[in-house]
Design an enzyme around this catalytic site. Structure first.
Site, PDB file in Angstrom:
ATOM      1  N   HIS A   1      -2.737   2.979  -5.711  1.00 42.15           N
ATOM      2  CA  HIS A   1      -3.342   1.707  -5.310  1.00 42.15           C
ATOM      3  C   HIS A   1      -3.610   0.812  -6.524  1.00 42.15           C
ATOM      4  CE1 HIS A   1      -4.592  -0.288  -1.677  1.00 42.15           C
ATOM      5  NE2 HIS A   1      -5.696  -0.721  -2.235  1.00 42.15           N
TER       6      HIS A   1
ATOM      7  N   TYR B   1     -10.129 -10.082  -7.335  1.00 46.44           N
ATOM      8  CA  TYR B   1      -9.203 -10.025  -8.465  1.00 46.44           C
ATOM      9  C   TYR B   1      -9.460 -11.133  -9.477  1.00 46.44           C
ATOM     10  CZ  TYR B   1      -6.853  -6.722  -5.439  1.00 46.44           C
ATOM     11  OH  TYR B   1      -6.581  -5.645  -4.640  1.00 46.44           O
TER      12      TYR B   1
ATOM     13  N   HIS C   1      -4.565  -9.547   3.376  1.00 45.65           N
ATOM     14  CA  HIS C   1      -6.025  -9.534   3.516  1.00 45.65           C
ATOM     15  C   HIS C   1      -6.452 -10.490   4.627  1.00 45.65           C
ATOM     16  CE1 HIS C   1      -6.680  -8.132  -0.917  1.00 45.65           C
ATOM     17  NE2 HIS C   1      -6.381  -7.134  -0.104  1.00 45.65           N
TER      18      HIS C   1
ATOM     19  N   ARG D   1       0.859  -1.179   0.000  1.00 42.42           N
ATOM     20  CA  ARG D   1       0.000   0.000   0.000  1.00 42.42           C
ATOM     21  C   ARG D   1       0.900   1.234   0.000  1.00 42.42           C
ATOM     22  NH1 ARG D   1      -2.329  -3.615   3.742  1.00 42.42           N
ATOM     23  NH2 ARG D   1      -4.457  -4.269   3.199  1.00 42.42           N
TER      24      ARG D   1
ATOM     25  N   LYS E   1      -2.461  -2.503   7.466  1.00 45.20           N
ATOM     26  CA  LYS E   1      -3.881  -2.262   7.699  1.00 45.20           C
ATOM     27  C   LYS E   1      -4.417  -3.276   8.709  1.00 45.20           C
ATOM     28  CE  LYS E   1      -8.148  -1.348   5.151  1.00 45.20           C
ATOM     29  NZ  LYS E   1      -8.764  -1.279   3.819  1.00 45.20           N
TER      30      LYS E   1
ATOM     31  N   ARG F   1      -0.996  -1.818  -6.785  1.00 43.28           N
ATOM     32  CA  ARG F   1      -1.208  -2.970  -5.888  1.00 43.28           C
ATOM     33  C   ARG F   1      -2.265  -3.906  -6.479  1.00 43.28           C
ATOM     34  NH1 ARG F   1      -1.372  -4.799  -0.303  1.00 43.28           N
ATOM     35  NH2 ARG F   1      -3.503  -5.207   0.391  1.00 43.28           N
TER      36      ARG F   1
END
Length: 315
Positions: free
Chosen positions: A262, A297, A288, A131, A156, A265
């Site tokens: 982003h 994705y 994640h 990120r 995150k 990424r």
């Protein structure tokens, strides 16, 4: 009141950006209600404030939800009120959107129009799946050139993870580390050299802030005053510089998409899927918590909608 919000945010160890956002929304809420004290208001005023944001200011659902989070934080954490109306306020529903993904040729064109530090940073966003702020906040000690590995600290959700360091970027990154070493040596000689440390490490390890391993890889060219402590330090570079450079490079490259940092990424994850890598592995590299986040994705692979061949195309 605003000082109380700041103190509570810092007590809970939340990010400085969260502090700025929460203080800003609390200020706007108070001003929108003729400077009444929040104790004298409640669910009716909160709902009205959110409605004005949506109808009059036409803000996005994510912005409405950020404002709501700030006001709930005010009442729960600062005023210590747990009232029934807090649970009944509905968050704005965010529309499901597919991420912007660049083709490999578009990534190559974009990176080709970047130079110096911006090229290295953008290369890490795409090559390591970082990120934006994970890249900007990298510390020297979190790069392992022997194993070609990057450790992302406090990503995150407050989680740490490991991801790869592209072999092609290792020489440039090593040169950047040596430049930071030169800056740090000069800072120490001038009586400075201490960097900001997360949480209470500055108290537990009082000399750690001067260690080279804790320095930012992308250190700013000049020292500045820490807005929280007032201490003069060398912070990391401003992330907006990279954001502007990426947008400018996309325009020059003629990429007709909304290209942000982003998007690199997103492209990292999609291109790994295209190469046949396991989605669980990609989930770990991205950090994640939920596999469903990574599965988005699978819907943007370069094989058409859901990977199905059109009946118009020959078999």
């Amino acid at each position: 009141m605003l000082d109380q919000v700041r103190d509570r945010v810092r007590r809970l160890g939340l990010a400085k950006r969260t502090e700025e956002a929460y203080v800003g929304w609390v200020r706007r809420f108070i001003l929108a209600n003729a400077k009444r004290h929040p104790r004298d208001m409640g669910g009716v005023e909160v709902e009205a404030f959110l409605t004005i944001l949506a109808s009059r200011h036409n803000v996005a659902p994510s912005t409405q939800n950020q404002a709501l989070s700030a006001l709930l934080f005010l009442y729960r954490e600062v005023l210590h009120q747990h009232l029934p109306w807090m649970e009944s306020i509905q968050r704005a529903k965010k529309p499901a959107r597919l991420p912007v993904v660049l083709s490999r040729d578009e990534v190559a064109a974009l990176l080709g129009h970047l130079a110096g530090l911006h090229a290295l940073q953008a290369g890490l966003l795409y090559g390591s799946g970082l990120r934006l702020m994970e890249c900007i906040r990298l510390r020297v000690q979190d790069i392992d050139f022997t194993r070609l590995e990057i450790i992302v600290r406090h990503g995150k959700g407050g989680k740490d993870r490991r991801t790869m360091l592209p072999r092609s970027l290792a020489p440039s990154l090593q040169a950047q580390v040596e430049e930071v070493r030169r800056l740090h040596t000069a800072d120490l000689a001038a009586g400075f050299g201490e960097v900001w440390l997360p949480h209470a490490l500055s108290r537990k390890l009082p000399r750690a802030g001067r260690d080279f391993g804790w320095q930012y890889v992308f250190a700013a060219r000049s020292r500045s005053v820490d807005p929280r402590s007032g201490v003069v330090r060398r912070h990391h570079v401003d992330e907006e510089s990279l954001q502007r450079a990426v947008s400018r490079a996309a325009r020059v490259a003629g990429i007709e998409k909304r290209v942000t940092c982003h998007a690199l990424r997103h492209s990292f994850a999609t291109h790994l899927l295209e190469s046949g890598y396991d989605i669980r592995t990609i989930q770990e590299l991205l950090g994640h918590a939920d596999l469903a986040t990574t599965q988005i994705y699978t819907h943007v692979l370069n094989r058409g909608g859901r990977g199905v061949r059109s009946p118009l195309d020959p078999g």
